[in-house]
Design a protein around this motif. Sequence first.
Motif, PDB file in Angstrom:
ATOM      1  N   TYR A   1       0.823  -1.194   0.000  1.00  0.00           N
ATOM      2  CA  TYR A   1       0.000   0.000   0.000  1.00  0.00           C
ATOM      3  C   TYR A   1       0.875   1.269   0.000  1.00  0.00           C
ATOM      4  CZ  TYR A   1      -2.965   3.349   2.469  1.00  0.00           C
ATOM      5  OH  TYR A   1      -3.625   4.461   2.875  1.00  0.00           O
TER       6      TYR A   1
ATOM      7  N   TRP B   1       1.854   4.382  -3.210  1.00  0.00           N
ATOM      8  CA  TRP B   1       1.847   5.842  -3.091  1.00  0.00           C
ATOM      9  C   TRP B   1       3.224   6.421  -3.362  1.00  0.00           C
ATOM     10  CZ3 TRP B   1      -1.960   8.655  -3.993  1.00  0.00           C
ATOM     11  CH2 TRP B   1      -3.244   8.310  -3.575  1.00  0.00           C
TER      12      TRP B   1
ATOM     13  N   ILE C   1       3.719   9.231  -6.161  1.00  0.00           N
ATOM     14  CA  ILE C   1       4.141  10.586  -5.796  1.00  0.00           C
ATOM     15  C   ILE C   1       5.469  10.934  -6.469  1.00  0.00           C
ATOM     16  CG2 ILE C   1       4.909  11.997  -3.829  1.00  0.00           C
ATOM     17  CD1 ILE C   1       2.616  10.523  -2.265  1.00  0.00           C
TER      18      ILE C   1
ATOM     19  N   CYS D   1       0.420  14.970   2.710  1.00  0.00           N
ATOM     20  CA  CYS D   1       0.742  16.148   1.872  1.00  0.00           C
ATOM     21  C   CYS D   1       1.198  15.782   0.459  1.00  0.00           C
ATOM     22  CB  CYS D   1       1.771  17.021   2.570  1.00  0.00           C
ATOM     23  SG  CYS D   1       3.361  16.192   2.823  1.00  0.00           S
ATOM     24  N   GLY D   2       1.295  14.481   0.136  1.00  0.00           N
ATOM     25  CA  GLY D   2       1.662  14.086  -1.227  1.00  0.00           C
ATOM     26  C   GLY D   2       3.060  14.555  -1.575  1.00  0.00           C
TER      27      GLY D   2
ATOM     28  N   GLU E   1       3.614  12.582   5.883  1.00  0.00           N
ATOM     29  CA  GLU E   1       3.407  11.533   4.876  1.00  0.00           C
ATOM     30  C   GLU E   1       3.665  10.166   5.503  1.00  0.00           C
ATOM     31  OE1 GLU E   1       2.206  10.333   2.271  1.00  0.00           O
ATOM     32  OE2 GLU E   1       1.346  12.117   1.388  1.00  0.00           O
TER      33      GLU E   1
ATOM     34  N   ILE F   1       8.623   8.938   0.937  1.00  0.00           N
ATOM     35  CA  ILE F   1       7.778  10.036   0.446  1.00  0.00           C
ATOM     36  C   ILE F   1       8.151  11.333   1.166  1.00  0.00           C
ATOM     37  CG2 ILE F   1       5.440  10.879   0.063  1.00  0.00           C
ATOM     38  CD1 ILE F   1       4.403   8.024   0.162  1.00  0.00           C
TER      39      ILE F   1
ATOM     40  N   ASN G   1      -2.951   9.431   9.218  1.00  0.00           N
ATOM     41  CA  ASN G   1      -4.200   9.983   9.764  1.00  0.00           C
ATOM     42  C   ASN G   1      -4.468   9.489  11.181  1.00  0.00           C
ATOM     43  OD1 ASN G   1      -4.898  11.329   7.378  1.00  0.00           O
ATOM     44  ND2 ASN G   1      -5.818   9.470   6.509  1.00  0.00           N
TER      45      ASN G   1
ATOM     46  N   TRP H   1      -6.062  17.219   2.390  1.00  0.00           N
ATOM     47  CA  TRP H   1      -6.555  17.384   1.024  1.00  0.00           C
ATOM     48  C   TRP H   1      -6.528  16.060   0.285  1.00  0.00           C
ATOM     49  CZ3 TRP H   1      -9.470  21.190   0.093  1.00  0.00           C
ATOM     50  CH2 TRP H   1      -9.911  21.394  -1.206  1.00  0.00           C
ATOM     51  N   ASN H   2      -7.719  15.536   0.018  1.00  0.00           N
ATOM     52  CA  ASN H   2      -7.854  14.238  -0.667  1.00  0.00           C
ATOM     53  C   ASN H   2      -7.089  13.146   0.079  1.00  0.00           C
ATOM     54  OD1 ASN H   2      -9.174  15.757  -2.535  1.00  0.00           O
ATOM     55  ND2 ASN H   2      -7.754  15.419  -4.222  1.00  0.00           N
ATOM     56  N   ALA H   3      -7.140  13.172   1.383  1.00  0.00           N
ATOM     57  CA  ALA H   3      -6.303  12.236   2.142  1.00  0.00           C
ATOM     58  C   ALA H   3      -6.960  11.643   3.388  1.00  0.00           C
ATOM     59  CB  ALA H   3      -5.001  12.921   2.539  1.00  0.00           C
TER      60      ALA H   3
ATOM     61  N   TYR I   1      -8.448   7.713   3.551  1.00  0.00           N
ATOM     62  CA  TYR I   1      -7.667   6.493   3.295  1.00  0.00           C
ATOM     63  C   TYR I   1      -7.486   5.711   4.594  1.00  0.00           C
ATOM     64  CZ  TYR I   1      -6.710   8.179  -1.343  1.00  0.00           C
ATOM     65  OH  TYR I   1      -6.869   8.607  -2.630  1.00  0.00           O
TER      66      TYR I   1
ATOM     67  N   GLY J   1      -5.674   3.264   5.598  1.00  0.00           N
ATOM     68  CA  GLY J   1      -4.493   2.411   5.516  1.00  0.00           C
ATOM     69  C   GLY J   1      -4.134   1.697   6.803  1.00  0.00           C
ATOM     70  N   ASP J   2      -4.107   2.435   7.894  1.00  0.00           N
ATOM     71  CA  ASP J   2      -3.582   1.853   9.128  1.00  0.00           C
ATOM     72  C   ASP J   2      -4.631   1.852  10.227  1.00  0.00           C
ATOM     73  OD1 ASP J   2      -3.825   4.523   9.433  1.00  0.00           O
ATOM     74  OD2 ASP J   2      -1.799   4.893  10.149  1.00  0.00           O
TER      75      ASP J   2
ATOM     76  N   TYR K   1      -9.517   8.491  13.385  1.00  0.00           N
ATOM     77  CA  TYR K   1      -8.873   9.594  12.651  1.00  0.00           C
ATOM     78  C   TYR K   1      -9.398  10.939  13.150  1.00  0.00           C
ATOM     79  CZ  TYR K   1      -7.160   6.504   8.847  1.00  0.00           C
ATOM     80  OH  TYR K   1      -6.517   5.561   8.088  1.00  0.00           O
TER      81      TYR K   1
HETATM   82  C1  LIG Z   1      -4.589  11.656  -3.435  1.00  0.00           C
HETATM   83  S1  LIG Z   1      -3.071  11.860  -2.573  1.00  0.00           S
HETATM   84  C2  LIG Z   1      -3.214  13.579  -2.088  1.00  0.00           C
HETATM   85  C3  LIG Z   1      -1.893  14.197  -1.763  1.00  0.00           C
HETATM   86  C4  LIG Z   1      -1.912  15.693  -1.415  1.00  0.00           C
HETATM   87  N1  LIG Z   1      -2.753  15.993  -0.283  1.00  0.00           N
HETATM   88  C5  LIG Z   1      -2.301  16.510  -2.618  1.00  0.00           C
HETATM   89  O1  LIG Z   1      -3.350  17.160  -2.587  1.00  0.00           O
HETATM   90  O2  LIG Z   1      -1.542  16.524  -3.588  1.00  0.00           O
HETATM   91  C6  LIG Z   1      -3.380  10.998  -1.061  1.00  0.00           C
HETATM   92  C7  LIG Z   1      -2.224  11.054  -0.082  1.00  0.00           C
HETATM   93  O3  LIG Z   1      -2.606  10.486   1.145  1.00  0.00           O
HETATM   94  C8  LIG Z   1      -1.520   9.756   1.661  1.00  0.00           C
HETATM   95  N2  LIG Z   1      -2.076   8.742   2.542  1.00  0.00           N
HETATM   96  C9  LIG Z   1      -2.501   7.500   2.241  1.00  0.00           C
HETATM   97  N3  LIG Z   1      -2.909   6.882   3.344  1.00  0.00           N
HETATM   98  C10 LIG Z   1      -2.777   7.734   4.368  1.00  0.00           C
HETATM   99  C11 LIG Z   1      -3.022   7.667   5.780  1.00  0.00           C
HETATM  100  N4  LIG Z   1      -3.516   6.582   6.335  1.00  0.00           N
HETATM  101  N5  LIG Z   1      -2.718   8.745   6.522  1.00  0.00           N
HETATM  102  C12 LIG Z   1      -2.222   9.866   5.963  1.00  0.00           C
HETATM  103  N6  LIG Z   1      -1.968   9.995   4.649  1.00  0.00           N
HETATM  104  C13 LIG Z   1      -2.245   8.940   3.867  1.00  0.00           C
HETATM  105  C14 LIG Z   1      -0.819   9.177   0.442  1.00  0.00           C
HETATM  106  O4  LIG Z   1       0.528   8.857   0.690  1.00  0.00           O
HETATM  107  C15 LIG Z   1      -0.997  10.301  -0.569  1.00  0.00           C
HETATM  108  O5  LIG Z   1       0.080  11.185  -0.564  1.00  0.00           O
END
Ligand SMILES: C[S@@+](CC[C@H](N)C(=O)[O-])C[C@H]1O[C@@H](n2cnc3c(N)ncnc32)[C@H](O)[C@@H]1O
Length: 226
Positions: A4, A8, A12, A52-53, A72, A77, A99, A115-117, A120, A122-123, A130
Amino acid sequence: MNQYNKQWAKEIKKNDVMYPSEYVIRIFKGTYPRLRLGKNRFKGKKICDIGCGNGRNLMLLRRCGFKVWGVEINKKIAEGVKRNLKSAGIHAHVRVGSNGSLPFLNSYFDYALSWNACYYMGDCADFNDYVKEFARVIKSGGYLIMSIPKKSSFIYKGSETLKAGYKIIRKDPFGVRNGHVLRMFAGEKEIKKTFAPYFKRFVFGSVQDDCFGLNYHWHLVVCQRR
Ligand SMILES: C[S@@+](CC[C@H](N)C(=O)[O-])C[C@H]1O[C@@H](n2cnc3c(N)ncnc32)[C@H](O)[C@@H]1O
């Protein structure tokens, strides 16, 4: 690094474009009737971009006057973000975290951006954990700013239900999220209910964009820590 995390890291690394999201620019620089972020009060305030991507939004936030932190999910990353920002002449602290586990003291930030994060999983098996973790690091009266896909977003096309509110992605057109579990909200009401134990004064924006065949349908959320 698990599968997973690897996906990413690869994605990235590919994405070296450092322009901020259009809607992050709108939120932090624009003027809208329901959005009251006190834009003249950003200078010197602490903000964390969680997930933060490549660091693209941190660049803008620094230029808005914030002191910036990024989080991140793995070292690879995070180091890439540091390099990107350094080459853009931006000073930022970038830490490994997620998160569900943010490497900061309680009430450390005036603002947090996810932002878009935030969705997820993941953990973490429970999204409420969260919410609690975001609340822990934001000061009372501080702001949380998020973007969350709507049910009709391209992300959920062809997905499977794991349990109520949780989807397994199967047909990500970008091939990055397949197999990932995402927290899917029914709508604004459910988002508000989920965050309300710790946050208040919700304002919502809505993106309903058919961008050349991509349903970019998103909730924009701004709320304040109780
Ligand atoms: C769609 S990308 C968005 C990145 C950034 N915020 C942007 O707008 O460019 C989603 C991001 O969430 C991170 N991510 C995935 N699982 C996550 C988690 N459990 N907690 C925090 N970040 C996570 C990924 O590594 C990835 O960088």
